[in-house]
Design an enzyme around this catalytic site. Structure first.
Site, mmCIF file in Angstrom:
data_model
loop_
_atom_site.group_PDB
_atom_site.id
_atom_site.type_symbol
_atom_site.label_atom_id
_atom_site.label_comp_id
_atom_site.label_asym_id
_atom_site.label_seq_id
_atom_site.Cartn_x
_atom_site.Cartn_y
_atom_site.Cartn_z
ATOM 1 C CE LYS A 20 -2.177 -1.208 3.749
ATOM 2 N NZ LYS A 20 -1.444 -2.487 4.223
ATOM 3 N NE ARG A 95 -4.869 -1.530 10.153
ATOM 4 C CZ ARG A 95 -3.714 -0.981 9.524
ATOM 5 N NH1 ARG A 95 -3.842 0.296 9.069
ATOM 6 N NH2 ARG A 95 -2.610 -1.377 9.443
ATOM 7 N NE ARG A 167 6.183 -0.630 10.417
ATOM 8 C CZ ARG A 167 4.809 -0.571 9.721
ATOM 9 N NH1 ARG A 167 4.724 0.066 8.670
ATOM 10 N NH2 ARG A 167 3.830 -1.115 10.430
HETATM 11 P P1 ADP Z 1 1.086 -1.879 7.912
HETATM 12 O O1 ADP Z 1 0.856 -1.189 6.460
HETATM 13 O O2 ADP Z 1 2.224 -2.730 7.712
HETATM 14 O O3 ADP Z 1 -0.225 -2.794 7.837
HETATM 15 P P2 ADP Z 1 0.360 0.574 9.108
HETATM 16 O O4 ADP Z 1 1.587 1.462 8.858
HETATM 17 O O5 ADP Z 1 -0.678 0.644 8.144
HETATM 18 O O6 ADP Z 1 0.933 -0.994 8.937
HETATM 19 O O7 ADP Z 1 -0.136 0.540 10.481
HETATM 20 C C1 ADP Z 1 0.985 -0.053 11.485
HETATM 21 C C2 ADP Z 1 -0.048 0.257 13.042
HETATM 22 O O8 ADP Z 1 -0.400 1.293 13.147
HETATM 23 C C3 ADP Z 1 -1.236 -0.722 12.695
HETATM 24 O O9 ADP Z 1 -0.793 -2.217 13.325
HETATM 25 C C4 ADP Z 1 -1.812 -0.346 14.034
HETATM 26 O O10 ADP Z 1 -1.707 -0.468 15.184
HETATM 27 C C5 ADP Z 1 -1.738 1.233 13.640
HETATM 28 N N1 ADP Z 1 -2.923 1.924 12.752
HETATM 29 C C6 ADP Z 1 -2.569 2.403 11.575
HETATM 30 N N2 ADP Z 1 -3.683 2.595 10.960
HETATM 31 C C7 ADP Z 1 -4.853 2.388 11.927
HETATM 32 C C8 ADP Z 1 -6.154 2.534 11.802
HETATM 33 N N3 ADP Z 1 -6.798 3.026 10.805
HETATM 34 N N4 ADP Z 1 -6.917 2.201 12.980
HETATM 35 C C9 ADP Z 1 -6.173 1.653 14.018
HETATM 36 N N5 ADP Z 1 -4.847 1.528 14.115
HETATM 37 C C10 ADP Z 1 -4.223 2.071 13.067
HETATM 38 P P1 ADP Z 2 2.191 -1.752 3.324
HETATM 39 O O1 ADP Z 2 2.029 -0.398 3.115
HETATM 40 O O2 ADP Z 2 1.117 -2.380 2.672
HETATM 41 O O3 ADP Z 2 2.368 -2.312 4.738
HETATM 42 P P2 ADP Z 2 4.735 -1.601 1.748
HETATM 43 O O4 ADP Z 2 4.526 -0.789 0.735
HETATM 44 O O5 ADP Z 2 5.450 -1.159 3.156
HETATM 45 O O6 ADP Z 2 3.512 -2.176 2.425
HETATM 46 O O7 ADP Z 2 5.579 -2.895 1.528
HETATM 47 C C1 ADP Z 2 5.919 -3.955 2.226
HETATM 48 C C2 ADP Z 2 7.325 -4.470 1.949
HETATM 49 O O8 ADP Z 2 7.434 -5.111 0.588
HETATM 50 C C3 ADP Z 2 8.438 -3.378 1.600
HETATM 51 O O9 ADP Z 2 9.867 -3.587 2.073
HETATM 52 C C4 ADP Z 2 8.398 -2.965 0.366
HETATM 53 O O10 ADP Z 2 9.704 -2.399 -0.282
HETATM 54 C C5 ADP Z 2 8.254 -4.464 -0.335
HETATM 55 N N1 ADP Z 2 7.281 -4.173 -1.526
HETATM 56 C C6 ADP Z 2 6.164 -3.544 -1.655
HETATM 57 N N2 ADP Z 2 5.540 -4.073 -2.879
HETATM 58 C C7 ADP Z 2 6.424 -5.188 -3.341
HETATM 59 C C8 ADP Z 2 6.124 -5.789 -4.752
HETATM 60 N N3 ADP Z 2 5.118 -5.555 -5.647
HETATM 61 N N4 ADP Z 2 7.286 -6.780 -4.976
HETATM 62 C C9 ADP Z 2 8.148 -7.101 -3.927
HETATM 63 N N5 ADP Z 2 8.162 -6.211 -2.874
HETATM 64 C C10 ADP Z 2 7.494 -5.308 -2.569
#
Ligand code: ADP
Ligand code: ADP
Ligand code: ZN
Length: 225
Positions: A20, A95, A167
């Protein structure tokens, strides 16, 4: 080129690690609308050591969801800022069903519409590999993957030259909890938005560029400036 959208409010929906944030950054530049990530906003509160940040950190480190009221007021304030008037790319919000309701209220109040919900589908085993190799820049937030999207040198940010970090919630036990919560709380939103005819599904199990192409194709012509 004519535009088919007067505004572009998008939600990127998909499990943690589906890409994302990565896609949001590319789309934000292409469509000239800001990338709004509740995860990034919360991590910035944590870094700055605010009261909200200290409260959120414990919850985030367990992989649980921060209370709806906290993220709801954050997102309301952000969407009301001038740069969001022509659209946003929402990453990590909503979410759960409650947050989707809050978002409807905010958009209605601001006189905006939701144009599309992009669902990025990725298999669970791919997720675990992606999150395990994820590193980010503590200064600018740019996201890398040590194998799929590595920095130019060793483990430092291409833009800032400082050491990349992992992270705290990208640990295997926490990843499992986040995935569980995704399936339980977030995945039902796909159906909810499908009923409104807003959903576009994109295969996220392919390289970054392929995923972007899939999204752009689904969205059609970019907005003019
Ligand atoms: P990822 O893309 O790896 O799922 P995010 O960066 O979106 O992680 O979110 C990391 C953490 O921040 C989540 O596991 C949650 O604890 C919190 N968080 C982010 N967005 C929300 C949301 N919309 N509602 C509740 N918690 C959130
Ligand atoms: P999200 O915001 O959904 O949690 P991220 O954009 O942070 O996901 O991506 C998670 C991890 O996967 C990062 O280390 C990113 O560089 C890698 N990544 C994202 N998209 C791809 C893809 N299409 N193929 C391989 N690796 C990817
Ligand atoms: Zn950086």
């Amino acid at each position: 080129m004519t535009s088919i959208y007067r505004s572009l409010n998008l939600i990127l929906l998909g499990p943690p690690g589906c890409g994302k944030g990565t896609q949001a950054k590319v789309l934000s530049e292409k469509y000239h609308v800001p990338h709004v990530s509740t995860g990034d906003m919360l991590r910035s509160e944590v870094r700055r050591g605010t009261e909200l940040g200290m409260k959120a950190k414990e919850i985030m480190d367990r992989g649980e969801l921060v209370p709806d009221s906290i993220v709801g007021s954050m997102i309301l304030r952000r969407l009301d800022e001038a740069d969001c008037a022509r659209g946003v790319i929402l990453d990590g919000y909503p979410r759960n069903v409650e947050q989707a309701g809050v978002l409807d209220g905010i958009l209605a109040e601001l006189g905006r519409t939701l144009e599309r919900v992009i669902v990025i589908e990725v298999d669970d085993d791919v997720i675990v590999r992606r999150l395990g190799g994820r590193r980010s820049c503590p200064k600018c937030g740019r996201v890398y993957h040590m194998e799929y999207n590595p920095p130019r040198d060793d483990a430092t940010c291409d833009d800032c030259g400082i050491a990349l970090v992992q992270r705290d919630d990208d640990r295997e036990d926490v990843i499992r909890e986040r995935l569980r919560l995704y399936h339980e709380k977030t995945a039902p939103l796909v159906q909810l938005y499908e009923q409104r005819g807003l959903v576009v599904r994109v295969d996220g199990n392919q390289p970054v560029e392929g995923v972007t192409e899939g999204i752009v194709e689904a969205l059609g012509t970019p907005l003019n400036r």
